[in-house]
Design a protein around this motif. Structure first.
Motif, PDB file in Angstrom:
ATOM      1  N   MET A   1      -5.257   3.763   0.322  1.00 27.67           N
ATOM      2  CA  MET A   1      -5.335   3.846   1.781  1.00 27.67           C
ATOM      3  C   MET A   1      -5.268   2.439   2.376  1.00 27.67           C
ATOM      4  SD  MET A   1      -8.410   5.282   4.170  1.00 27.67           S
ATOM      5  CE  MET A   1      -8.421   4.988   5.932  1.00 27.67           C
TER       6      MET A   1
ATOM      7  N   HIS B   1      -6.254  -0.120   5.091  1.00 27.53           N
ATOM      8  CA  HIS B   1      -7.368  -0.238   6.038  1.00 27.53           C
ATOM      9  C   HIS B   1      -6.923  -1.004   7.288  1.00 27.53           C
ATOM     10  CE1 HIS B   1     -10.262   1.371   3.126  1.00 27.53           C
ATOM     11  NE2 HIS B   1      -9.602   0.663   2.228  1.00 27.53           N
TER      12      HIS B   1
ATOM     13  N   GLU C   1      -5.905   0.543  11.187  1.00 27.86           N
ATOM     14  CA  GLU C   1      -5.570   1.681  12.033  1.00 27.86           C
ATOM     15  C   GLU C   1      -4.340   1.386  12.894  1.00 27.86           C
ATOM     16  OE1 GLU C   1      -6.963   4.652  11.783  1.00 27.86           O
ATOM     17  OE2 GLU C   1      -8.095   3.760  10.126  1.00 27.86           O
TER      18      GLU C   1
ATOM     19  N   ASP D   1       0.505   0.577  -2.685  1.00 25.93           N
ATOM     20  CA  ASP D   1      -0.625   1.121  -1.924  1.00 25.93           C
ATOM     21  C   ASP D   1      -1.938   0.797  -2.622  1.00 25.93           C
ATOM     22  OD1 ASP D   1      -1.483   3.164   0.293  1.00 25.93           O
ATOM     23  OD2 ASP D   1      -2.541   3.776  -1.529  1.00 25.93           O
TER      24      ASP D   1
ATOM     25  N   SER E   1      -4.522  -1.509  -0.586  1.00 25.79           N
ATOM     26  CA  SER E   1      -5.705  -0.781  -0.114  1.00 25.79           C
ATOM     27  C   SER E   1      -6.992  -1.562  -0.349  1.00 25.79           C
ATOM     28  CB  SER E   1      -5.793   0.579  -0.806  1.00 25.79           C
ATOM     29  OG  SER E   1      -6.048   0.413  -2.205  1.00 25.79           O
TER      30      SER E   1
ATOM     31  N   TRP F   1       2.953   5.674   4.216  1.00 28.82           N
ATOM     32  CA  TRP F   1       2.024   4.910   5.045  1.00 28.82           C
ATOM     33  C   TRP F   1       1.976   5.360   6.499  1.00 28.82           C
ATOM     34  CZ3 TRP F   1       4.601   0.609   1.974  1.00 28.82           C
ATOM     35  CH2 TRP F   1       3.856   0.345   0.808  1.00 28.82           C
TER      36      TRP F   1
ATOM     37  N   ARG G   1       0.995   2.676   9.121  1.00 27.08           N
ATOM     38  CA  ARG G   1      -0.131   1.743   8.941  1.00 27.08           C
ATOM     39  C   ARG G   1       0.291   0.432   8.283  1.00 27.08           C
ATOM     40  NH1 ARG G   1      -2.876   6.625   8.648  1.00 27.08           N
ATOM     41  NH2 ARG G   1      -4.822   6.675   9.867  1.00 27.08           N
TER      42      ARG G   1
END
Length: 361
Positions: A1, A3, A5, A68, A72, A147, A150
Motif C-alpha cells: 500500500m 502511504h 492519499e 509496491d 509501501s 495504484w 496514489r
C-alpha cells in the motif's frame, strides 16, 4: 500500500504551480522516511532496474507488485511524493523504440545500432510492434491499475534528439555528418523530434489523469506537460553548430511543453548556456558538473548566471550540507528545487534540520 492519499496531490499541485510561476517564497523539497512495515514477505520478482529491464519472463504485474512492496515502506513529508523513476530502460530509450539494440549485459543500459548505415540511408519510423515500447506501456498499465493514482509513474528517460541520433551514427560519424551531410542531419532531427513527441503524447494519454500530473527522472513535478530536456552530444560541438542543429528543435519542444527544464551536463556544455538562457519558454535548468569536475557548490557563477536570467534552478541529488551552501551562495533560495532526501528513521532529525532551515517544514 502506498502511504500517500490522492487528496494530497492537490496541495502538491498548488505548491508546484507557485514554484513554476516563481511565486513561492521558499525552495521546493522534502523528506522520504522508511517508516512502515509492508506487512508481507518481499515478492520473489526482481526489482525493476536497468539490470533487469529485459527480463520479459516476469510479468508487468509482478514487477509492479515488487515495487509496491518497496514503496509501501515510505512516508512522505514536505513536498515529497511517491514516484517511480522509469529511467530503468536506460537514458535515451527512444533509440530502442526506433529499433536500436538495448544492451544491459553490463548491468547498465547502452544502445547500439543494428546496422552501420550511411546517414542518408537511415529512416526512422514509429513501430507499434516494437517490444521495448510495448513492454514500457504494459508496465504503465499495470501500475495505473494497481495504484489507482496514489503513485506517480515518471516518464521514461526519452533522451535528447541529437543524443538519440548519435546512437545510430556513433563515434565520430555524426560529427562528420554535421559538416559533410548537414541536410541529412536536419532531416533526421525533424524525424526524431516528431517521433519523440508522439511517444511522449501516447504515454501521457496512457498515464493521465490517474497519474495526477507529470514527473520524470529529475523528480520535478508539474500538473501540466513537463520534461527535463537534454543534449549531451552538445559537449562535442561549438556554439555555431549548437545554434544550427540543436537550438531550433530544442526551442520548439520548449514551446510544445508547458514546463520544460534542461539538463546541462559537464563543463564542455557550459559554452551553450547563453543560448539556453535565451529561450523564453525554457523554465528551469539543472547544472551537473559531471564526473571528475569540482562539485556543484564550487560553481556559484553558473547558478548566479541562471538565476540572473530569470530561470528556475534544479539542484541534482547532493548532500544537504552542499545544497545549503549553494543556497547561501545564491542569496535567494525561492526559485530552487532540491530533490527530496531519502533517509532511515535514525537520520530523520538531520534531514528535518535542513528542511526547516529551507522553510520546507
Amino acid at each position: 500500500m502506498i502511504h500517500f492519499e490522492k487528496e494530497r496531490y492537490e496541495e502538491l499541485r498548488k505548491t508546484y504551480d507557485k514554484w513554476w510561476n516563481k511565486e513561492l517564497d521558499r525552495p521546493v523539497s522534502g523528506i522520504v522516511v522508511r517508516e512502515y512495515d509492508p506487512g508481507r514477505p518481499c515478492p520473489a520478482s526482481p526489482y525493476l532496474c536497468q539490470a533487469t529491464c529485459t527480463d520479459f519472463s516476469v510479468s508487468p504485474e509482478e514487477l509492479i507488485d515488487r515495487l509496491d512492496y518497496d514503496y509501501s515502506q515510505y512516508a512522505y513529508y514536505g513536498d515529497a511524493f511517491p514516484y517511480f523513476n522509469m529511467d530503468c530502460f536506460g537514458p535515451g530509450v527512444v533509440a530502442a523504440f526506433l529499433g536500436a539494440t538495448l544492451d544491459n549485459s553490463s548491468g547498465q543500459v547502452w544502445f547500439h545500432p543494428k546496422e552501420d548505415l550511411p546517414i542518408e540511408d537511415i529512416h526512422l519510423e514509429y513501430d507499434p510492434e516494437n517490444p521495448i515500447w510495448n513492454r514500457v506501456k504494459a508496465i504503465y498499465r499495470a501500475g495505473m491499475e494497481r495504484w489507482e493514482g496514489r503513485m506517480m509513474m515518471g516518464m521514461p528517460d526519452l533522451g535528447g534528439v541529437m543524443d538519440v541520433l548519435s546512437t545510430f551514427r556513433p563515434g565520430e560519424r555524426l560529427l562528420l555528418d554535421l559538416i559533410d551531410k548537414p541536410q541529412e542531419v536536419h532531416r533526421l532531427v525533424g524525424e526524431i523530434s516528431a517521433l519523440w513527441r508522439r511517444y511522449y503524447q501516447e504515454l501521457s494519454d496512457l498515464i493521465n489523469p490517474q497519474n495526477n500530473g507529470y514527473t520524470d527522472w529529475s523528480g520535478l513535478y508539474s500538473r501540466d506537460p513537463s520534461y527535463i530536456l537534454q543534449c549531451d552530444f552538445s559537449y562535442m560541438i561549438g556554439p555555431e553548430m549548437f545554434m544550427e542543429f540543436v537550438y531550433e528543435e530544442l526551442a520548439s519542444t520548449c514551446r510544445w511543453l508547458t514546463h520544460p527544464a534542461y539538463h546541462l551536463d559537464g563543463p564542455g556544455a557550459l559554452r551553450h548556456l547563453p543560448a539556453l538562457l535565451s529561450i523564453p519558454e525554457l523554465r528551469c535548468i539543472q547544472w551537473v558538473p559531471g564526473d571528475g569536475s569540482k562539485p556543484c557548490v564550487e560553481w556559484p557563477e553558473v547558478y548566479r548566471q541562471i538565476a540572473d536570467a530569470g530561470k528556475l534552478i534544479h539542484i541534482p541529488w547532493r548532500p544537504l550540507e552542499e545544497c545549503d551552501q549553494i543556497l547561501k551562495n545564491l542569496g535567494d533560495n525561492r526559485h530552487v528545487h532540491i530533490p527530496p532526501v531519502y533517509v532511515e528513521p535514525q537520520d530523520r532529525a538531520y534531514a528535518e534540520k535542513y528542511m526547516r532551515k529551507f522553510g520546507v517544514l
